[in-house]
Design a protein around this motif. Sequence first.
Motif, short mmCIF file in Angstrom:
data_model
loop_
_atom_site.label_atom_id
_atom_site.label_comp_id
_atom_site.label_asym_id
_atom_site.label_seq_id
_atom_site.Cartn_x
_atom_site.Cartn_y
_atom_site.Cartn_z
N VAL A 213 -42.54 2.65 -23.79
CA VAL A 213 -41.31 2.84 -23.02
C VAL A 213 -40.83 4.27 -23.24
O VAL A 213 -40.70 4.72 -24.38
CB VAL A 213 -40.20 1.86 -23.43
N SER A 214 -40.59 4.98 -22.17
CA SER A 214 -40.15 6.37 -22.30
C SER A 214 -39.17 6.72 -21.19
O SER A 214 -39.09 6.03 -20.16
CB SER A 214 -41.34 7.32 -22.26
N VAL A 215 -38.43 7.80 -21.40
CA VAL A 215 -37.52 8.30 -20.39
C VAL A 215 -38.31 9.17 -19.42
O VAL A 215 -38.99 10.11 -19.85
CB VAL A 215 -36.38 9.12 -21.03
N GLN A 216 -38.25 8.84 -18.15
CA GLN A 216 -38.99 9.59 -17.15
C GLN A 216 -38.11 9.84 -15.93
O GLN A 216 -37.05 9.26 -15.79
CB GLN A 216 -40.27 8.85 -16.74
N VAL B 144 -34.79 7.47 -15.79
CA VAL B 144 -34.82 6.03 -16.00
C VAL B 144 -35.70 5.70 -17.21
O VAL B 144 -36.37 6.58 -17.77
CB VAL B 144 -35.38 5.30 -14.76
N ALA B 145 -35.68 4.43 -17.61
CA ALA B 145 -36.61 3.94 -18.63
C ALA B 145 -37.83 3.39 -17.93
O ALA B 145 -37.71 2.50 -17.08
CB ALA B 145 -35.94 2.87 -19.48
N GLY C 155 -46.08 -1.42 -13.97
CA GLY C 155 -45.04 -1.26 -14.98
C GLY C 155 -43.68 -1.73 -14.50
O GLY C 155 -43.56 -2.50 -13.54
N LEU C 156 -42.64 -1.26 -15.17
CA LEU C 156 -41.27 -1.68 -14.89
C LEU C 156 -40.34 -0.49 -15.05
O LEU C 156 -40.53 0.36 -15.94
CB LEU C 156 -40.86 -2.79 -15.86
N ILE C 157 -39.32 -0.42 -14.19
CA ILE C 157 -38.30 0.62 -14.30
C ILE C 157 -36.95 -0.06 -14.51
O ILE C 157 -36.61 -1.02 -13.82
CB ILE C 157 -38.25 1.49 -13.03
N MET C 158 -36.20 0.41 -15.51
CA MET C 158 -34.83 -0.06 -15.74
C MET C 158 -33.92 1.15 -15.87
O MET C 158 -34.35 2.23 -16.28
CB MET C 158 -34.75 -0.91 -17.00
N ARG C 159 -32.66 0.97 -15.53
CA ARG C 159 -31.68 2.04 -15.75
C ARG C 159 -31.42 2.16 -17.24
O ARG C 159 -31.43 1.16 -17.98
CB ARG C 159 -30.39 1.75 -15.00
N LEU C 160 -31.15 3.35 -17.70
CA LEU C 160 -30.92 3.58 -19.12
C LEU C 160 -29.70 2.83 -19.62
O LEU C 160 -29.67 2.34 -20.75
CB LEU C 160 -30.79 5.08 -19.40
N ASP C 161 -28.66 2.72 -18.77
CA ASP C 161 -27.46 2.01 -19.22
C ASP C 161 -27.73 0.52 -19.40
O ASP C 161 -27.05 -0.16 -20.17
CB ASP C 161 -26.28 2.25 -18.28
N GLU C 162 -28.74 -0.02 -18.71
CA GLU C 162 -29.10 -1.42 -18.89
C GLU C 162 -29.65 -1.66 -20.29
O GLU C 162 -29.60 -2.79 -20.80
CB GLU C 162 -30.14 -1.84 -17.85
N LEU C 163 -30.19 -0.63 -20.90
CA LEU C 163 -30.74 -0.73 -22.25
C LEU C 163 -29.71 -0.36 -23.31
O LEU C 163 -30.02 -0.36 -24.50
CB LEU C 163 -31.98 0.15 -22.39
N TYR D 261 -25.88 7.84 -23.08
CA TYR D 261 -26.22 9.23 -22.76
C TYR D 261 -27.61 9.22 -22.13
O TYR D 261 -28.29 8.19 -22.10
CB TYR D 261 -26.22 10.09 -24.03
N THR D 262 -28.04 10.36 -21.63
CA THR D 262 -29.35 10.45 -20.99
C THR D 262 -30.29 11.31 -21.84
O THR D 262 -30.14 12.53 -21.89
CB THR D 262 -29.22 11.08 -19.58
N PRO D 263 -31.24 10.69 -22.52
CA PRO D 263 -32.19 11.45 -23.34
C PRO D 263 -33.07 12.34 -22.47
O PRO D 263 -33.21 12.12 -21.26
CB PRO D 263 -33.02 10.35 -24.02
N PRO D 264 -33.69 13.35 -23.07
CA PRO D 264 -34.60 14.23 -22.33
C PRO D 264 -35.81 13.48 -21.78
O PRO D 264 -36.23 12.45 -22.33
CB PRO D 264 -35.03 15.27 -23.39
N VAL D 265 -36.35 13.98 -20.70
CA VAL D 265 -37.55 13.39 -20.11
C VAL D 265 -38.68 13.40 -21.14
O VAL D 265 -38.90 14.39 -21.83
CB VAL D 265 -37.97 14.16 -18.84
N GLY D 266 -39.39 12.30 -21.24
CA GLY D 266 -40.50 12.18 -22.18
C GLY D 266 -40.13 11.55 -23.50
O GLY D 266 -41.02 11.24 -24.31
N THR D 267 -38.83 11.32 -23.75
CA THR D 267 -38.40 10.72 -25.00
C THR D 267 -38.97 9.31 -25.15
O THR D 267 -38.86 8.48 -24.24
CB THR D 267 -36.87 10.65 -25.08
N ASP D 268 -39.58 9.03 -26.27
CA ASP D 268 -40.13 7.70 -26.56
C ASP D 268 -38.99 6.79 -27.00
O ASP D 268 -38.35 7.03 -28.02
CB ASP D 268 -41.18 7.80 -27.66
N ILE D 269 -38.69 5.76 -26.22
CA ILE D 269 -37.60 4.83 -26.56
C ILE D 269 -38.13 3.41 -26.75
O ILE D 269 -37.42 2.43 -26.53
CB ILE D 269 -36.49 4.86 -25.49
N THR D 270 -39.40 3.30 -27.15
CA THR D 270 -40.00 1.99 -27.35
C THR D 270 -39.23 1.17 -28.37
O THR D 270 -38.96 -0.02 -28.16
CB THR D 270 -41.47 2.14 -27.81
N THR D 271 -38.86 1.78 -29.49
CA THR D 271 -38.12 1.06 -30.54
C THR D 271 -36.75 0.64 -30.05
O THR D 271 -36.32 -0.51 -30.25
CB THR D 271 -37.98 1.95 -31.79
#
Length: 210
Positions: A7-10, A48-49, A82-90, A94-104
Motif C-alpha cells: 500500500v502506497s501513496v500514489q 490516494v492510497a 488493485g484497490l484505490i481508497m481516499r487517504l482520509d478513509e484510512l 494530511y497528505t504524505p508524499p507520493v511513493g510513501t509506503d503506508i502498508t503498516t
Amino acid sequence: MSNRKLVSVQEIIGVDPIEGADRIEVARILGWRVVVGKDMHLKPGDRVAYFETDSLLPAYDPRYKAFQVLRTMKLRGVYSQGLIMRLDELGFRYTPPVGTDITTEANVLKYEEPLPMGGMQIGRFDAPCSKSDAPRLQTLTEYWGEIKTLKAVPTVKVDGTSTTLSMDERGQVHVYSRNWELDSMSSNMRLAKRFQLDKMLWPGMAVQFE
C-alpha cells in the motif's frame, strides 16, 4: 530499487470512462488500471492510497467492509488491478508524499496461501534468504527510462516453477518452491541432485533458480 510496497501513496494519472457503465470508471495509477466508483470523484493529480494485488485486508478492521484478498478481476469487460481508497478513509489527516509506503498504517499484510493438504508440501518457506517478491514492473514508472535502456531477452515461463535450495547449519539440504518447503522426493530436489547443486552448498548458503 526497494522491496514491494503493498500500500502506497500514489497520484492519479487519468480517469477513463467504461462503455455502458453509469456508476464506475477506470483510474490510471502508475502503470495500473483500477476500476473505481464515480462517486469517488477522482481526477488527475489526486493523491490516494493504492493497494496492490495480493494485499490482505483484515475483516476486523472497520476501514474495510469485509475480509478481502485483492486479486486482478474483470468488471464490465475491464481488468481492475488493485484497490484505490481516499487517504482520509484510512484516517490520514494530511497528505504524505507520493511513493510513501503506508502498508503498516493501512494494517495490510501480504496474502499467504494456506498449506495445501497432501502433495509434496511439508511446511512453509523458512530458507535463510528472502523469497523473490520484487516490485511489479507497472509500479516502477519512475525507472522506466532506465529500464528501457537495458538489454533483455524475452523468455516463456512454461510451468511456473521457482526453486530455492539451501543447507542448514547441520548440513541438511532443504528445497522450497514459492511459499512452501517441499519433500526431499519432489521433482525440484531431483532436478537439483541431477545437476549436483546440493553438493555445491555449505551451511547457511542458499541458491535460487527457475
